[in-house]
Design a protein around this motif. Structure first.
Motif, short mmCIF file in Angstrom:
data_model
loop_
_atom_site.label_atom_id
_atom_site.label_comp_id
_atom_site.label_asym_id
_atom_site.label_seq_id
_atom_site.Cartn_x
_atom_site.Cartn_y
_atom_site.Cartn_z
N VAL A 135 0.78 -1.18 0.24
CA VAL A 135 0.07 0.25 -0.34
C VAL A 135 0.91 1.23 -0.22
CG1 VAL A 135 -1.65 1.40 0.90
CG2 VAL A 135 -1.82 -1.06 1.68
N PRO A 136 0.93 2.36 -0.79
CA PRO A 136 1.42 3.27 -0.97
C PRO A 136 1.38 4.08 -0.14
CG PRO A 136 0.47 3.03 -3.09
CD PRO A 136 0.09 1.70 -2.50
N VAL A 137 2.59 4.70 0.64
CA VAL A 137 2.38 5.55 1.84
C VAL A 137 1.79 7.52 1.31
CG1 VAL A 137 3.81 6.94 3.11
CG2 VAL A 137 4.12 4.40 2.64
N ALA A 138 2.34 7.68 -0.11
CA ALA A 138 1.85 8.45 -0.81
C ALA A 138 2.25 8.52 -2.13
CB ALA A 138 2.00 10.11 -0.50
N ALA A 139 1.48 9.39 -2.91
CA ALA A 139 2.41 9.09 -4.38
C ALA A 139 2.99 10.42 -4.36
CB ALA A 139 0.49 9.96 -5.18
N VAL A 140 3.67 10.96 -5.64
CA VAL A 140 4.38 12.02 -6.15
C VAL A 140 4.35 12.51 -7.18
CG1 VAL A 140 7.09 13.54 -5.69
CG2 VAL A 140 6.91 11.21 -4.27
N VAL A 141 3.35 13.79 -6.61
CA VAL A 141 3.31 14.30 -7.63
C VAL A 141 4.36 15.68 -8.65
CG1 VAL A 141 1.15 16.06 -6.79
CG2 VAL A 141 1.05 14.86 -9.55
N ILE A 142 4.75 15.48 -9.75
CA ILE A 142 5.04 17.09 -10.35
C ILE A 142 4.81 17.83 -11.43
CG2 ILE A 142 7.34 17.14 -11.21
CD1 ILE A 142 8.88 14.76 -10.49
N MET A 143 4.60 18.88 -10.56
CA MET A 143 3.48 20.02 -11.31
C MET A 143 4.50 20.16 -12.26
SD MET A 143 1.27 18.58 -9.64
CE MET A 143 0.07 20.17 -9.98
N ALA A 144 4.14 20.23 -13.37
CA ALA A 144 4.87 20.57 -14.68
C ALA A 144 4.25 21.93 -16.19
CB ALA A 144 5.55 20.02 -15.34
N PRO A 161 4.70 6.11 -5.45
CA PRO A 161 4.45 5.55 -7.25
C PRO A 161 4.81 7.64 -7.72
CG PRO A 161 2.66 5.46 -6.16
CD PRO A 161 3.35 5.56 -4.76
N VAL A 162 5.04 7.65 -8.63
CA VAL A 162 5.48 9.11 -8.92
C VAL A 162 5.23 9.30 -10.02
CG1 VAL A 162 7.50 10.30 -10.46
CG2 VAL A 162 7.90 9.16 -8.65
N PHE A 163 4.14 10.18 -10.91
CA PHE A 163 3.12 11.17 -11.76
C PHE A 163 3.65 12.34 -11.85
CE2 PHE A 163 0.38 8.00 -8.87
CZ PHE A 163 -0.21 8.26 -10.17
N VAL A 164 3.28 12.75 -12.84
CA VAL A 164 3.74 13.74 -13.74
C VAL A 164 2.90 14.31 -14.32
CG1 VAL A 164 5.58 15.58 -15.73
CG2 VAL A 164 6.71 13.92 -14.07
N SER A 165 2.25 15.47 -13.89
CA SER A 165 1.27 16.23 -14.40
C SER A 165 1.31 17.54 -15.23
CB SER A 165 -0.25 16.28 -12.81
OG SER A 165 -0.61 17.22 -13.69
N GLN A 166 0.96 17.66 -16.30
CA GLN A 166 1.39 19.01 -17.21
C GLN A 166 0.19 19.58 -17.14
OE1 GLN A 166 2.95 18.29 -20.99
NE2 GLN A 166 2.93 20.22 -21.87
N ASP A 167 0.59 21.03 -17.17
CA ASP A 167 -0.95 22.07 -17.34
C ASP A 167 -0.56 22.36 -19.36
OD1 ASP A 167 -2.91 23.38 -17.40
OD2 ASP A 167 -1.74 24.85 -16.05
#
Length: 422
Positions: A120-129, A155-161
């Protein structure tokens, strides 16, 4: 000649009779054996049928007893003496208790095996781009450098605007992360003249990304990073410990790994953790329960700043003076410290603080005085919504020159900390 022929025929008839009798005897023996075998088979089948019926009767009787016990009385064709009923019920209750314990044990073991296999993930890491592929690459590499050993936990995410092609292709070039894209074509109408449209765009992007992560990906916690940040070696250990704090202490809205006054001359203790009424907005983690409250009332504009100068929304505000020298933590408790610190007064507080061994406490009466003292030490002077950066109950703490702490204390800080007489 005729007599000889007749004799031969008689002889042949005798032989034929003997053969016929022999064959009949063999047939009779075979039929008798077959009949015996058939009788034995029928008997065996009857025995099996009898045993099966007995077993079915036993099962039916057990079911009837269980139903009777569960219903509190015996029904149907079952009738027992009072003593037999009591003994039977007691035995059945013991059997049921043992069976229940066994089932619970099996369920626990099964659940343990399942959780051993599924992390179970502790937290997701999202990089705001948005539109800075080169800075995004540095941030991703910094995160993956320390994330690889704890990939299942974070788990790592990249969120692009937006649609910047270089940013999208850079994010998609990494197999270790999940790419998300926020496309918003609605025009922005600022509420006040002179406001930057970028802040409204950022607010929309943040809300969309956090909604996606919490509600679509069903995550319990999310760590938000800007696309121009680098993390310290203890980043993931820090947030794992902080996750427990968030779960236990409902007065904490978010946990941040950022310190506005984190320049090397102002920090010393790598283990210190401080509360703050000022939201840092960089490298922060929040829970789904907090987002459930924030999402419906998320502000239209998000007044954060980025660095370095080239394309950040705040045009590199404060970067050279305050942000560039920030020291990353390279190593993996509050009212009493303020109370024990030695009060320092006067105009030359920097010199006095330097000449005192141990922690010092300097009181300011308002924002202009705070800004004057902060300027003398070289820390952030800025206030937002009546709160100095990094302050907790009006107290800003930093290290100065050595391991000594300097506490800049507001007019009501001691009262808020419950140490008025200090």
């Amino acid at each position: 000649m005729a007599n000889m022929v007749l004799c031969d025929y008689r002889f042949l008839l005798v032989v034929a009779a003997v053969a016929f009798i022999y064959i009949q005897m063999r047939l009779f023996a075979t039929q008798t054996e077959y009949a015996d075998r058939l009788a034995a088979a029928v008997e065996e089948e009857n025995h099996c049928t009898t045993q099966m019926r007995l077993l079915i009767d036993q099962i039916s009787m057990q079911q009837g007893r269980i139903v009777a016990l569960e219903g509190g009385e015996f029904i149907g064709t079952y009738s027992f003496k009072t003593a037999s009923i009591s003994e039977e019920r007691k035995r059945r209750e013991q059997d049921c208790a043992q069976l229940k314990a066994l089932v619970e044990e099996l369920e626990i073991k099964g659940l343990q095996r399942l959780t051993d296999k599924v992390q179970v993930p502790v937290a997701a890491v999202v990089i705001m781009a948005c539109n800075r592929a080169d800075y995004l690459e540095r941030t991703i590499n910094s995160v993956l450098k320390y994330q690889s050993s704890v990939a299942l936990k974070y788990p790592v995410f990249v969120s692009q605007d937006g649609k910047h092609p270089d940013v999208k292709s850079k994010a998609l070039s990494y197999d270790q992360l999940t790419y998300m894209q926020h496309l918003d074509s609605e025009p922005v109408e600022t509420e006040r003249p002179g406001e930057m449209v970028a802040y409204y765009k950022i607010a929309r992007h943040y809300k969309w990304a956090l909604d996606e992560l919490f509600y679509k990906h069903n995550l319990s916690r999310v760590i938000i990073l800007e696309d121009d940040m680098e993390i310290a070696p203890d980043f993931f250990d820090y947030f794992e410990a902080a996750a427990a704090l968030l779960d236990k202490d409902k007065s904490i809205m978010a946990v941040s790994s950022w310190n506005d006054n984190g320049q090397k001359q102002f920090v010393h203790d790598p283990y210190a953790l401080y509360r703050s009424n000022f939201f840092p907005g960089l490298g922060w983690m929040l829970t789904r329960s907090i987002w459930d409250e924030l999402s419906p009332k998320w502000p239209k504009a998000y007044p954060c700043f980025h660095y370095p100068p080239p394309q950040g929304s705040s045009m590199g505000q404060f970067f050279k003076q305050y942000l560039e020298p920030i020291k990353l933590n390279d190593v993996q408790y509050f009212g009493d410290m303020v109370k024990k610190a030695k009060p320092v007064r006067g105009t030359d507080v920097v010199l006095k603080a330097y000449n005192i061994d141990g922690d010092v406490r300097i009181q300011y009466k308002d924002q202009p005085e705070f800004e004057r003292i902060a300027n003398q030490f070289g820390i952030f002077e800025e206030w937002k919504d009546g709160i100095p950066r990094t302050a907790y109950k009006g107290v800003v703490v930093f290290r100065y020159q050595t391991s000594r702490r300097v506490f800049l204390v507001g007019p009501d800080s001691l009262k808020q900390l419950g140490i008025e007489g200090a």
